[in-house]
Design a protein around this motif. Structure first.
Motif, PDB file in Angstrom:
ATOM      1  N   LYS A 129       0.824  -1.205   0.000  1.00  0.00           N
ATOM      2  CA  LYS A 129       0.000   0.000   0.000  1.00  0.00           C
ATOM      3  C   LYS A 129       0.863   1.262   0.000  1.00  0.00           C
ATOM      4  O   LYS A 129       0.552   2.242  -0.681  1.00  0.00           O
ATOM      5  N   ALA A 134      -0.727  -3.022  -6.224  1.00  0.00           N
ATOM      6  CA  ALA A 134      -1.744  -4.054  -6.019  1.00  0.00           C
ATOM      7  C   ALA A 134      -1.061  -5.372  -5.650  1.00  0.00           C
ATOM      8  O   ALA A 134       0.130  -5.564  -5.907  1.00  0.00           O
ATOM      9  N   GLN A 157      -5.695  -2.360   1.230  1.00  0.00           N
ATOM     10  CA  GLN A 157      -4.853  -2.879   0.148  1.00  0.00           C
ATOM     11  C   GLN A 157      -5.700  -3.199  -1.074  1.00  0.00           C
ATOM     12  O   GLN A 157      -6.790  -3.735  -0.946  1.00  0.00           O
ATOM     13  N   ARG A 158      -5.190  -2.875  -2.287  1.00  0.00           N
ATOM     14  CA  ARG A 158      -5.839  -3.278  -3.534  1.00  0.00           C
ATOM     15  C   ARG A 158      -5.446  -4.701  -3.859  1.00  0.00           C
ATOM     16  O   ARG A 158      -4.255  -5.052  -3.815  1.00  0.00           O
TER      17      ARG A 158
END
Length: 165
Positions: A129, A134, A157-158
């Motif tokens: 992050k 990602a 978080q992605r």
């Protein structure tokens, strides 16, 4: 803009890609951006994201180098040792490249179905992050409960689920 969000490139070497067994024999050759570029153009696709196929920093660097020569590669999802002591240094190095967009670990190859919930691994994913990266989840269905727990632990978080899990 149309982007192929998951593309692999490699210079085939059987020692480097042991997972290309019988049913995947058609993959046992070089797959390079020059092979893909005319296909993307013919399909009206503007570019792709290159995703690691080997868990090495060398491959992450190689993929980033390809982006410098092939503008159609819009991003790279590479690999770093998320459990390692040098994770911050590796992320800092790779994230300096503007097309480094994410990290992936081939969790489906890990014998422990709870691999994704290990403390060192969660700590490493949690570092992404700060670099605006990602995390690509590559799992088998039996690992889905652990993946869900990972996502729940890192709500900021992605995440991207590769191959529909």
């Amino acid at each position: 803009m149309r982007i192929d969000s998951h593309q692999h490139f490699w210079q085939y070497d059987p020692r480097e890609y042991p997972w290309m067994t019988g049913a995947l024999a058609a993959l046992r050759r070089d797959h390079l951006p020059s092979d893909l570029e005319p296909l993307l153009e013919a399909a009206g696709v503007d570019g792709c994201v290159a995703v690691q196929a080997r868990q090495t920093l060398a491959e992450s660097r190689w993929l980033l180098n390809l982006t410098d020569h092939y503008p159609m590669i819009r991003g790279v999802v590479g690999w770093v040792d998320l459990r390692g002591k040098t994770v911050d240094r590796e992320l800092e190095e790779l994230a300096r490249h503007p097309r480094f967009v994410g990290v992936r670990h081939v969790a489906q190859d890990e014998p422990d179905d709870e691999f994704l919930t290990g403390e060192e691994f969660v700590r490493g994913v949690g570092r992404l992050k700060d670099f605006d990266l990602a995390y690509d989840i590559l799992i088998y269905p039996r690992q889905l409960p652990a993946a869900i727990r990972l996502v729940e632990r890192l709500p900021e978080q992605r995440f991207v689920l590769d191959h529909l899990g």
